[in-house]
Design a protein around this motif. Structure first.
Motif, PDB file in Angstrom:
ATOM      1  N   GLY A  60      83.669  29.871  19.404  1.00 29.73           N
ATOM      2  CA  GLY A  60      83.023  28.625  19.766  1.00 29.73           C
ATOM      3  C   GLY A  60      82.859  28.369  21.245  1.00 29.73           C
ATOM      4  N   ARG A  61      83.196  29.322  22.102  1.00 30.70           N
ATOM      5  CA  ARG A  61      83.109  29.100  23.542  1.00 30.70           C
ATOM      6  C   ARG A  61      81.960  29.920  24.136  1.00 30.70           C
ATOM      7  N   GLU A  62      81.452  29.457  25.278  1.00 29.68           N
ATOM      8  CA  GLU A  62      80.319  30.124  25.884  1.00 29.68           C
ATOM      9  C   GLU A  62      80.276  29.813  27.368  1.00 29.68           C
ATOM     10  N   LEU A  63      79.932  30.831  28.173  1.00 25.78           N
ATOM     11  CA  LEU A  63      79.713  30.626  29.593  1.00 25.78           C
ATOM     12  C   LEU A  63      78.340  29.996  29.809  1.00 25.78           C
ATOM     13  N   ASP A  99      66.570  32.807  26.348  1.00 31.02           N
ATOM     14  CA  ASP A  99      67.888  32.648  25.729  1.00 31.02           C
ATOM     15  C   ASP A  99      68.803  32.006  26.760  1.00 31.02           C
ATOM     16  N   LYS A 100      69.698  31.135  26.310  1.00 33.30           N
ATOM     17  CA  LYS A 100      70.512  30.385  27.261  1.00 33.30           C
ATOM     18  C   LYS A 100      71.632  29.653  26.542  1.00 33.30           C
ATOM     19  N   GLU A 133      75.985  28.465  21.160  1.00 29.44           N
ATOM     20  CA  GLU A 133      74.773  28.556  20.363  1.00 29.44           C
ATOM     21  C   GLU A 133      74.934  29.660  19.304  1.00 29.44           C
ATOM     22  N   PRO A 134      74.152  29.594  18.221  1.00 25.38           N
ATOM     23  CA  PRO A 134      74.188  30.667  17.220  1.00 25.38           C
ATOM     24  C   PRO A 134      73.832  32.020  17.850  1.00 25.38           C
ATOM     25  N   ASN A 135      74.459  33.074  17.395  1.00 30.91           N
ATOM     26  CA  ASN A 135      74.252  34.444  17.880  1.00 30.91           C
ATOM     27  C   ASN A 135      74.718  34.648  19.315  1.00 30.91           C
ATOM     28  N   HIS A 136      75.469  33.690  19.853  1.00 34.32           N
ATOM     29  CA  HIS A 136      76.076  33.844  21.169  1.00 34.32           C
ATOM     30  C   HIS A 136      77.590  33.962  20.991  1.00 34.32           C
ATOM     31  N   THR A 196      77.858  37.684  25.164  1.00 37.39           N
ATOM     32  CA  THR A 196      76.834  38.443  24.433  1.00 37.39           C
ATOM     33  C   THR A 196      75.891  37.504  23.699  1.00 37.39           C
ATOM     34  N   TRP A 197      74.692  38.030  23.382  1.00 33.89           N
ATOM     35  CA  TRP A 197      73.715  37.295  22.609  1.00 33.89           C
ATOM     36  C   TRP A 197      72.716  38.273  22.005  1.00 33.89           C
ATOM     37  N   VAL A 198      71.924  37.790  21.060  1.00 30.84           N
ATOM     38  CA  VAL A 198      70.869  38.571  20.435  1.00 30.84           C
ATOM     39  C   VAL A 198      69.542  38.142  21.055  1.00 30.84           C
ATOM     40  N   SER A 199      68.808  39.083  21.634  1.00 34.98           N
ATOM     41  CA  SER A 199      67.544  38.746  22.279  1.00 34.98           C
ATOM     42  C   SER A 199      66.568  38.184  21.247  1.00 34.98           C
ATOM     43  N   SER A 200      65.974  37.037  21.587  1.00 31.47           N
ATOM     44  CA  SER A 200      65.063  36.387  20.641  1.00 31.47           C
ATOM     45  C   SER A 200      63.607  36.714  20.899  1.00 31.47           C
ATOM     46  N   LYS A 201      63.335  37.582  21.897  1.00 32.74           N
ATOM     47  CA  LYS A 201      61.948  37.838  22.264  1.00 32.74           C
ATOM     48  C   LYS A 201      61.823  39.220  22.893  1.00 32.74           C
ATOM     49  N   PRO A 202      60.762  39.958  22.599  1.00 33.47           N
ATOM     50  CA  PRO A 202      60.525  41.227  23.281  1.00 33.47           C
ATOM     51  C   PRO A 202      59.817  40.983  24.613  1.00 33.47           C
TER      52      PRO A 202
END
Length: 516
Positions: A506-509, A364-365, A478-481, A386-392
């Protein structure tokens, strides 16, 4: 944007490069297209690290797209302590860091680069087809010695350069200094372009004694000289007069000199560019058209000194990249800083391989390309990305990270998230003068769909302050960020009982996370 006047040689002044299409470069099976905008000022390699160079150039050399210059990710880069580094790309999008071109601490190299105005700065590289060597000219001003330019050569574009001697340019008076320079190959003939400053009036006799004008404070000349086949000696000179600029300067003008041949009469032009959109020109690269088509694109790159994260100019700054367009008389059309303007270059695919790096392979990035700005003056007490983890799997690397139950709980009073890792960053000289990427090991198991985040704060509760680390922030996400921020001085509910933590839509680090 292709020039209708490709036979016209253009000298783009400041770091002075004479450019013309080389027909031998017009061979490629694949083409690339890259669009630059005035708001895209930071560029990153495949590991997510910024291209942190100064006084260099974005260039096209012997089939390679290469970005080189003085590396800025250590203190005192202006004295050559970090060396000259390079980055190469097959498409002007994916950049690979190649490290230093040569060992700047080697006694021979160090002696060659020793000068009163810096160590081997403002480098320029061309390919010498006769010797099949890459040739690096650099800058080491000597106020009390004859004008010489340190020359390094290598079989490789990006490494292994060794000191080959000094280029003894002709016509430099004693106590004048050889400074800004450029290299060019035109119709198989090599030329060096450089400036001379007469510091005897300002430095020798003393400006305070009344021997110097208010402006310009010194006399400066522009020289064009044909080189011998080994690139080490000049064979003659012609002189043009102009007013120069300086190192680490913002809001510099662009001056060009143009002629139909190197020995012809030159026409001077001040290119309208709103002072280079708050920067200073590095040079102009000639990118041939793809698939053997006629014409070329002229790609101008500039350091953007209005965008460093710290007040000192001795830190990583951004860049401006433009394509030049020409009028019928060969003059350069104005450059625009309008955010809506797009500058597109189409050219052959570079010889560099498409490489994958840590950032490219991250789970994720944030986007690796975008309209990032850099700052350390934190306008909020805290950032929460924040984000939603896309992988275990095992979360190995990220910033100061936490896991939370839901967005509602994250914004609720007295909620305590699950801390997965944390670290304190102190302010030292290395961080203060650069944009070194900071990585935090985690080593915790996460599930797909976990709500994760990291926080960046100024270390001052509820107050605005300078964070010990800088950050990149993008105007797209990005979506979910989601990026949240806690306003300065706000530690309780607002008047409408809304939480003090606000979403920045709409902003992201700039960040990435690796889950294995």
């Amino acid at each position: 944007m292709h020039s209708p006047l490709s036979p016209v040689a253009v000298i783009a002044l400041l770091l002075l490069l004479l450019v013309k299409v080389d027909a031998s470069m017009k061979k490629a099976n694949n083409s690339i297209s890259r669009t630059f905008t005035p708001t895209e000022r930071y560029f990153f390699d495949v590991n997510g690290d910024p291209i942190d160079t100064s006084n260099g150039k974005l260039n096209y050399v012997n089939g390679y797209y290469v970005w080189y210059g003085q590396k800025a990710s250590c203190p005192g880069y202006n004295n050559g302590n970090c060396g000259i580094w390079s980055w190469t790309s097959p498409d002007l999008k994916s950049w690979n860091s190649n490290g230093a071109l040569f060992n700047s601490t080697d006694p021979i190299n160090k002696a060659a680069c020793t000068g009163s105005m810096g160590g081997c700065g403002r480098p320029k590289i061309v390919y010498n087809g006769q010797t099949q060597k890459h040739v690096l000219y650099s800058f080491a001003s000597r106020l009390s010695a004859p004008g010489t330019i340190p020359v390094f050569t290598s079989d490789s574009l990006t490494s292994g350069y060794t000191f080959a001697g000094y280029s003894h340019v002709k016509g430099v008076p004693q106590n004048w200094t050889v400074e800004d320079l450029g290299l060019s190959v035109i119709d198989g003939t090599e030329y060096v372009i450089w400036t001379q400053y007469d510091y005897t009036e300002t430095v020798g006799r003393g400006a305070l004694a009344g021997y110097s004008s208010i402006y310009p404070p010194f006399i400066q000349t522009l020289h064009l000289q044909k080189l011998t086949p080994d690139f080490l000696n000049g064979t003659g000179t012609m002189c043009l007069w102009f007013r120069g600029t300086c190192d680490n300067c913002n809001q510099s003008i662009i001056i060009s000199y143009r002629s139909k041949n190197p020995s012809g009469r030159f026409t001077r032009q001040i290119v309208k560019s709103s002072f280079t959109c708050g920067g200073q020109v590095d040079g102009v690269a000639t990118v041939p058209s793809p698939n053997g088509k006629s014409g070329s694109t002229y790609l101008l790159s500039a350091d953007a000194y209005l965008s460093p994260p710290y007040s000192s100019s001795a830190s990583t700054q951004g860049f401006n990249v433009f394509t030049l367009s020409f009028n019928e008389d060969g003059s350069i059309k104005p450059l625009s800083c309008d955010p809506s303007i797009k500058y597109t270059v189409e050219g052959p695919e570079g010889k560099s391989d498409f490489l994958s790096g840590i950032y490219a392979e991250a789970t994720d990035k944030a986007p690796n390309m975008g309209n990032y700005t850099a700052a350390n003056d934190v306008p909020y007490a805290n950032f929460y990305q924040t984000w939603v983890s896309s992988k275990p799997g095992n979360l190995t690397t990220i910033g100061i990270i936490f896991r939370y139950a839901s967005e509602e709980k994250l914004l609720s009073p007295y909620y305590i998230w699950e801390t997965l890792a944390s670290v304190s960053v102190g302010l030292d000289d290395t961080l203060q003068n650069s944009l070194l990427t900071f990585k935090v090991p985690v080593g915790k198991t996460v599930k797909e769909g976990d709500l994760l985040g990291f926080t960046l704060n100024s270390g001052s509760l509820g107050q605005q302050g300078n964070a010990p680390i800088a950050y990149f922030i993008n105007d797209e996400s990005e979506p979910n960020h989601k990026l949240y921020a806690e306003a300065r001085g706000h530690v309780s509910e607002e008047e409408d009982l809304s939480p003090p933590i606000k979403l920045l839509p709409g902003r992201e680090l700039k960040w990435y996370a690796i889950v294995e």
